[in-house]
Design an enzyme around this catalytic site. Structure first.
Site, short mmCIF file in Angstrom:
data_model
loop_
_atom_site.label_atom_id
_atom_site.label_comp_id
_atom_site.label_asym_id
_atom_site.label_seq_id
_atom_site.Cartn_x
_atom_site.Cartn_y
_atom_site.Cartn_z
N LYS A 1 0.95 -1.02 -0.02
CA LYS A 1 0.17 -0.25 0.06
C LYS A 1 0.97 1.05 0.02
O LYS A 1 2.01 1.05 0.44
CB LYS A 1 -0.90 -0.03 1.24
CG LYS A 1 -2.07 0.92 0.92
CD LYS A 1 -3.20 -0.22 0.63
CE LYS A 1 -4.28 0.78 0.41
NZ LYS A 1 -5.73 -0.17 -0.04
N ASP B 1 -7.07 4.04 -4.18
CA ASP B 1 -7.81 4.20 -3.01
C ASP B 1 -8.27 5.53 -2.90
O ASP B 1 -8.69 6.12 -3.86
CB ASP B 1 -6.75 3.69 -1.96
CG ASP B 1 -7.23 3.33 -0.69
OD1 ASP B 1 -7.52 2.24 -0.66
OD2 ASP B 1 -7.43 4.12 0.18
N1 GLU Z 1 -7.30 0.04 -2.72
C1 GLU Z 1 -8.08 -1.00 -3.08
C2 GLU Z 1 -8.11 -2.13 -1.99
O1 GLU Z 1 -8.44 -1.57 -0.85
C3 GLU Z 1 -7.72 -1.44 -4.33
C4 GLU Z 1 -6.27 -2.20 -4.40
C5 GLU Z 1 -5.61 -2.82 -6.01
O2 GLU Z 1 -6.58 -2.75 -6.58
O3 GLU Z 1 -4.63 -2.97 -6.00
O4 GLU Z 1 -8.23 -3.22 -1.83
#
Ligand code: GLU
Length: 449
Positions: free
Chosen positions: A122, A162
């Site tokens: 992340k 996100d």
């Molecule tokens: N931010 C999204 C999550 O919390 C998607 C992450 C992604 O697609 O890599 O899962």
């Protein structure tokens, strides 16, 4: 285990969200660790809670008035036992290391549950896209990518969106990556559908949340049709969750943003949803405008330091928190239970505090933890990667049916592991256990690295 936790907490001081995520995760593992001593022997929990690496960097940029601005950028590459790091980027003033470490930690197990082989990561920045011009957002994204590009790649780490990062930001970051590296690869997901993005990726988290909830409801012989639903948030997840709920003939009576929430006793219909989408995505406005537009809709502002969120204090059948972490606290959970809620499924990551979860579970509410219920987004990101590497694009029907299958699989796996390890019907324990076993076994196979 309490001693191990204490060690982890003191090694990572002042990171309350990270501690919360670890503590909750750990609470699900007792029986697994007893049954399989190999995990303790290989120090899996200690290794799993230490990120592979964290990159922190300066993001300088010049605003439209010629003033120099400095933000901080991050990427937490937490665990790649199952595949390349994968997880979103969050641009929000609240972003700090604790929040990104909790999100990256959750992402490891969420990704493990999707069955698409991906590791967990992340990242993001304390940059606030609100109130910035398009040009400023582009300049910021380019500066952010100048550094991030050294650490990511289609086989290394594949970021996505996100909070605060949608199609526009992904586009600007992709453009800059391509310029720096001179290669066109699927290094980011959530791309435009004309240049490598998957159909249904924008809808995937919200739709997946409702598919997951349908599978949960099947276990108690209920369905969504005609039911009253509380949704929070008005961003990507909330918008598509509401869209799916309307399609299934449910009545959604709330949604919100950082300024407050709307209660619409008549329910949101397709026309009203179009207004919300335009308001948030195009006009970049606030939900109060909805109350001025539609009869019977009431706006309630957020009061700083309020003890509970009145959004959760309405009579309803199901709740879908889709705004941000810890948006449902103990009092909110008590209110939900008193109002007769039968299911709460998390659209946002870690929507509920630990106290809130205990109240919901004690009252017999079906509780869908984010790492299972909101995994549809990253699952379709995985499908986007498959399409990119095979130079193919699948149809809406194909992606939708794969998404439904994945959500069904996550549901069944979570339920089965909960039952196998003495926590029948507790999706949080089941999801944590299933995710843990998959990652832990891969780590053991791959040796001490
Ligand atoms: N931010 C999204 C999550 O919390 C998607 C992450 C992604 O697609 O890599 O899962």
């Amino acid at each position: 285990m309490p001693e191990t936790l204490q060690k982890i907490f003191s090694r990572n001081p002042n990171e309350p969200e990270f501690h919360q995520a670890i503590e909750k995760f750990c609470s699900s593992l007792k029986t697994v660790l007893l049954k399989h001593p190999k995990y303790t022997k290989h120090c899996i929990f200690e290794r799993l809670t230490e990120p592979d690496r964290i990159i922190i960097f300066r993001v300088p940029w010049i605003d439209d008035h010629g003033a120099l601005q400095i933000n901080r950028g991050y990427r937490v590459q937490f665990n790649n036992a199952l595949g390349p790091y994968k997880g979103g980027l969050r641009f929000h003033p609240s972003v700090n290391l604790s929040i990104l470490k909790f999100l990256a930690f959750e992402q490891i197990f969420k990704n493990a549950l999707t069955t698409v082989n991906l590791g967990g990561g992340k990242g993001g920045s304390d940059f606030n896209p609100k109130g910035k011009t398009n040009n400023e957002v582009m300049i910021f994204c380019q500066s952010f990518m100048n550094e991030l590009s050294r650490h990511i790649g289609q086989n290394t780490d594949i970021p996505a969106g996100d909070i605060g990062v949608g199609g526009r930001e992904i586009g600007y970051m992709f453009g800059q990556y391509k310029k720096i590296r001179n290669e066109f690869t699927g290094v980011l997901t959530g791309k435009g559908s004309g240049w490598g993005g998957s159909i249904l990726r924008p809808e995937a988290t919200g739709y997946g949340l409702i598919y997951f909830s349908q599978y949960m409801l099947e276990t108690i012989g209920e369905n969504i049709e005609g039911k009253i639903c509380l949704v929070s948030g008005a961003g990507n997840v909330a918008q598509y969750a509401i869209e799916k709920l309307i399609e299934l003939n449910a009545k959604v009576i709330t949604f919100s943003d950082s300024t407050g929430y709307i209660y619409d006793e008549d329910g949101i219909d397709e026309e009203k949803l179009k207004f919300i989408v335009r308001l948030k995505n195009v006009d970049k406005g606030y939900v109060v405008d909805y109350a001025g537009k539609f009869r019977n809709a009431v706006f309630t502002p957020i009061i700083p330091n309020q003890k509970s969120n009145p959004l959760w204090d309405h009579k309803a059948n199901y709740a879908f928190p889709s705004a941000t972490q810890n948006e449902v606290n103990q009092i909110d959970a008590e209110n939900l239970v008193r109002n007769g809620i039968k299911l709460l499924a998390e659209g946002s990551n870690m929507s509920c505090t630990t106290e809130a979860i205990n109240i919901l579970l004690d009252a017999g509410v079906l509780y869908g933890p984010g790492k299972a219920s909101n995994a549809g987004g990253v699952a379709v990101s995985g499908l986007e990667m498959s399409q990119n590497s095979s130079y193919m694009s699948w149809t809406r029907e194909e992606v939708n049916s794969k998404l439904k299958n994945i959500m069904k699989n996550i549901h069944d796996t979570s339920l089965m592991h909960a039952e196998m390890y003495g926590a029948k019907g507790r999706y949080m324990d089941g999801a944590n256990i299933a995710g843990f076993i998959k990652v832990a076994d891969a780590m053991i196979d791959q040796g001490v690295v």
